[in-house]
Scaffold this motif. Structure first.
Motif, PDB file in Angstrom:
ATOM      1  N   TYR A 139      40.103  42.088  39.300  1.00 37.09           N
ATOM      2  CA  TYR A 139      40.720  43.024  39.186  1.00 37.09           C
ATOM      3  C   TYR A 139      41.871  43.087  38.000  1.00 37.09           C
ATOM      4  O   TYR A 139      42.280  42.022  37.848  1.00 37.09           O
ATOM      5  CB  TYR A 139      41.626  43.454  40.415  1.00 37.09           C
ATOM      6  N   THR A 149      30.864  44.503  49.173  1.00 33.64           N
ATOM      7  CA  THR A 149      31.391  45.836  48.981  1.00 33.64           C
ATOM      8  C   THR A 149      32.626  46.180  49.903  1.00 33.64           C
ATOM      9  O   THR A 149      33.374  45.290  50.653  1.00 33.64           O
ATOM     10  CB  THR A 149      30.531  46.713  50.273  1.00 33.64           C
ATOM     11  N   MET A 158      30.016  46.395  35.555  1.00 30.82           N
ATOM     12  CA  MET A 158      30.350  47.686  35.945  1.00 30.82           C
ATOM     13  C   MET A 158      32.064  47.675  36.084  1.00 30.82           C
ATOM     14  O   MET A 158      32.400  46.785  36.836  1.00 30.82           O
ATOM     15  CB  MET A 158      29.682  48.248  37.383  1.00 30.82           C
ATOM     16  N   TYR A 180      41.646  48.519  38.087  1.00 29.52           N
ATOM     17  CA  TYR A 180      40.225  48.455  37.595  1.00 29.52           C
ATOM     18  C   TYR A 180      39.659  47.239  38.481  1.00 29.52           C
ATOM     19  O   TYR A 180      40.123  46.100  38.349  1.00 29.52           O
ATOM     20  CB  TYR A 180      39.872  48.383  36.167  1.00 29.52           C
ATOM     21  N   GLN A 181      38.216  47.453  38.818  1.00 27.94           N
ATOM     22  CA  GLN A 181      37.600  46.453  39.375  1.00 27.94           C
ATOM     23  C   GLN A 181      36.353  46.193  38.715  1.00 27.94           C
ATOM     24  O   GLN A 181      35.537  47.030  38.141  1.00 27.94           O
ATOM     25  CB  GLN A 181      37.167  46.830  40.774  1.00 27.94           C
ATOM     26  N   LYS A 182      36.198  45.026  38.161  1.00 26.61           N
ATOM     27  CA  LYS A 182      35.039  44.419  37.513  1.00 26.61           C
ATOM     28  C   LYS A 182      34.233  43.403  38.107  1.00 26.61           C
ATOM     29  O   LYS A 182      34.636  42.599  38.730  1.00 26.61           O
ATOM     30  CB  LYS A 182      35.537  43.671  36.104  1.00 26.61           C
ATOM     31  N   THR A 183      32.867  43.803  38.453  1.00 30.66           N
ATOM     32  CA  THR A 183      32.109  43.012  39.000  1.00 30.66           C
ATOM     33  C   THR A 183      31.552  42.172  38.116  1.00 30.66           C
ATOM     34  O   THR A 183      30.739  42.400  37.176  1.00 30.66           O
ATOM     35  CB  THR A 183      30.788  43.766  39.685  1.00 30.66           C
ATOM     36  N   ASN A 190      34.646  40.194  42.541  1.00 33.37           N
ATOM     37  CA  ASN A 190      35.222  41.310  42.139  1.00 33.37           C
ATOM     38  C   ASN A 190      36.536  40.740  41.402  1.00 33.37           C
ATOM     39  O   ASN A 190      37.451  40.206  42.134  1.00 33.37           O
ATOM     40  CB  ASN A 190      35.424  42.287  43.192  1.00 33.37           C
ATOM     41  N   LYS A 230      35.161  49.797  37.274  1.00 29.68           N
ATOM     42  CA  LYS A 230      35.430  50.908  38.327  1.00 29.68           C
ATOM     43  C   LYS A 230      36.824  50.897  38.427  1.00 29.68           C
ATOM     44  O   LYS A 230      37.557  49.932  38.735  1.00 29.68           O
ATOM     45  CB  LYS A 230      34.613  50.641  39.620  1.00 29.68           C
ATOM     46  N   LYS A 231      37.466  52.183  38.414  1.00 28.30           N
ATOM     47  CA  LYS A 231      38.792  52.318  38.697  1.00 28.30           C
ATOM     48  C   LYS A 231      39.046  52.787  40.262  1.00 28.30           C
ATOM     49  O   LYS A 231      38.140  53.671  40.660  1.00 28.30           O
ATOM     50  CB  LYS A 231      39.258  53.655  37.831  1.00 28.30           C
ATOM     51  N   VAL A 232      39.657  51.769  40.750  1.00 28.67           N
ATOM     52  CA  VAL A 232      39.740  51.828  42.069  1.00 28.67           C
ATOM     53  C   VAL A 232      41.104  52.508  42.588  1.00 28.67           C
ATOM     54  O   VAL A 232      41.343  52.941  43.884  1.00 28.67           O
ATOM     55  CB  VAL A 232      39.559  50.499  42.706  1.00 28.67           C
TER      56      VAL A 232
END
Ligand SMILES: [Zn+2]
Length: 325
Positions: free
Chosen positions: A27, A230, A1, A10-13, A25, A3-5
């Motif tokens: 970034y 998290t 996933m 952007y954060q990529k798991t 995570n 995610k724009k933080v």
């Protein structure tokens, strides 16, 4: 996933298969030049996940910033750095990452743990099965070293390097004071307590870690971007929990020593761990390793603050309270 933080962040798991950490995570800061902060292990599952984030963002090239030496943070440098990439990290961990590409680092680390009472492996070296060794960056890296106060400019951010030794001897964070963003690697994590483990180049990692927490506590942070777990909503509250955790651990270690003399390995065996095993014998070998490293850091803290005594017999350290015989 993906995610724009925040703006341009952007954060990529990235999954860490069969590892208790589960994922990391990474970034990516986008802009005229891009910056990847931490990478994942050197294994195909991690590479594929990160590759897909690059495709989604339409990025072909990136510079890299590595928060610290652990292989889940630096394992894929060789796969994502191009000739034009600048690869930043702190000098201490950068030198150790390059040292890890050879055998001597792992021999010295094994010897160090044996000195703290970890049993000699009957299959060779304990570090032969260390996940950090299996999935490490496997070739030497031409790093650009950053030190306290150096500033990197990416995606409209002015990211200041903040030295935060403790989790590793040369752990480094990046901080934008104006936007109040802190990339903190493994210095502060939400769901788990960062492992404070003995390592080459340090004798009292817990002391260093607590000082680094105090340092970060003084920063004005509203967005904390950690490398595992998290999001941490309130960094300051989390730091208080981490202080309490280590105080409790120090008290536990003192009570385990009681009136006897023990090695760090024996103390680790008697400590409480959040792990799904009935007893110490059931612990997977790597978990015994990290538990021992954690026990060492607490014992060394007590030793350097004069609360316990350390003795050496046949090259192995043991600890006791001053009044114990
Ligand atoms: Zn780490």
């Amino acid at each position: 996933m993906l995610k724009k933080v925040a703006e341009n962040i952007y954060q990529k798991t990235v999954p860490l298969p069969n590892n208790p950490l589960r994922d990391i995570n990474a970034y990516i800061i986008t802009g005229e030049r891009n910056l990847l902060i931490d990478t994942g292990f050197n294994r195909p599952e991690c590479e594929e996940a990160l590759r897909s984030a690059f495709e989604e963002l339409g990025i072909a090239e990136t510079d890299l910033f590595i928060t610290h030496l652990h292989s889940d943070h630096c394992g894929l440098i060789g796969k994502f750095a191009r000739e034009s990439s600048t690869i930043f990290t702190g000098e201490t961990d950068g030198e150790l990452i390059n040292f890890e590409t050879g055998n001597l680092y792992w021999r010295m680390l094994d010897d160090l743990f044996i000195k703290y009472g970890f049993p000699k492996a009957d299959f060779g070296r304990n570090t032969d099965i260390h996940p950090g060794r299996k999935y490490c960056q496997d070739t030497r890296v031409n790093f650009t070293y950053v030190k306290e106060g150096d500033v990197l400019h990416y995606g409209g951010y002015h990211l200041q390097a903040v030295e935060t030794p403790g989790h590793t001897p040369g752990h480094m964070c990046l901080y934008d004071a104006e936007k109040k963003v802190l990339f903190c690697g493994d210095h502060i994590l939400g769901t788990i307590t960062p492992n404070i483990c003995i390592e080459l180049c340090t004798e009292n990692p817990l002391q260093e870690y607590l000082e680094s927490l105090k340092k970060v506590e003084k920063l004005d942070v509203s967005l904390l971007l950690s490398a595992h777990g998290t999001p941490v909503e309130n960094m300051y509250a989390r730091i208080q929990e981490l202080y309490r955790h280590h105080n409790d651990r120090l008290a536990e270690v003192l009570s385990i020593l009681g009136g006897s003399r023990k090695t760090a390995y024996e103390v680790a065996r008697d400590m409480t761990w959040e792990i799904d095993c009935r007893n110490w014998e059931e612990f997977p070998a790597p978990q015994k390793w990290f538990a021992t490293g954690e026990a060492v850091s607490h014992l060394q803290y007590l030793y350097f603050s004069g609360q316990i005594v350390r003795e050496e017999q046949n090259g192995i350290y043991s600890y006791k309270k001053p009044e114990a015989v």
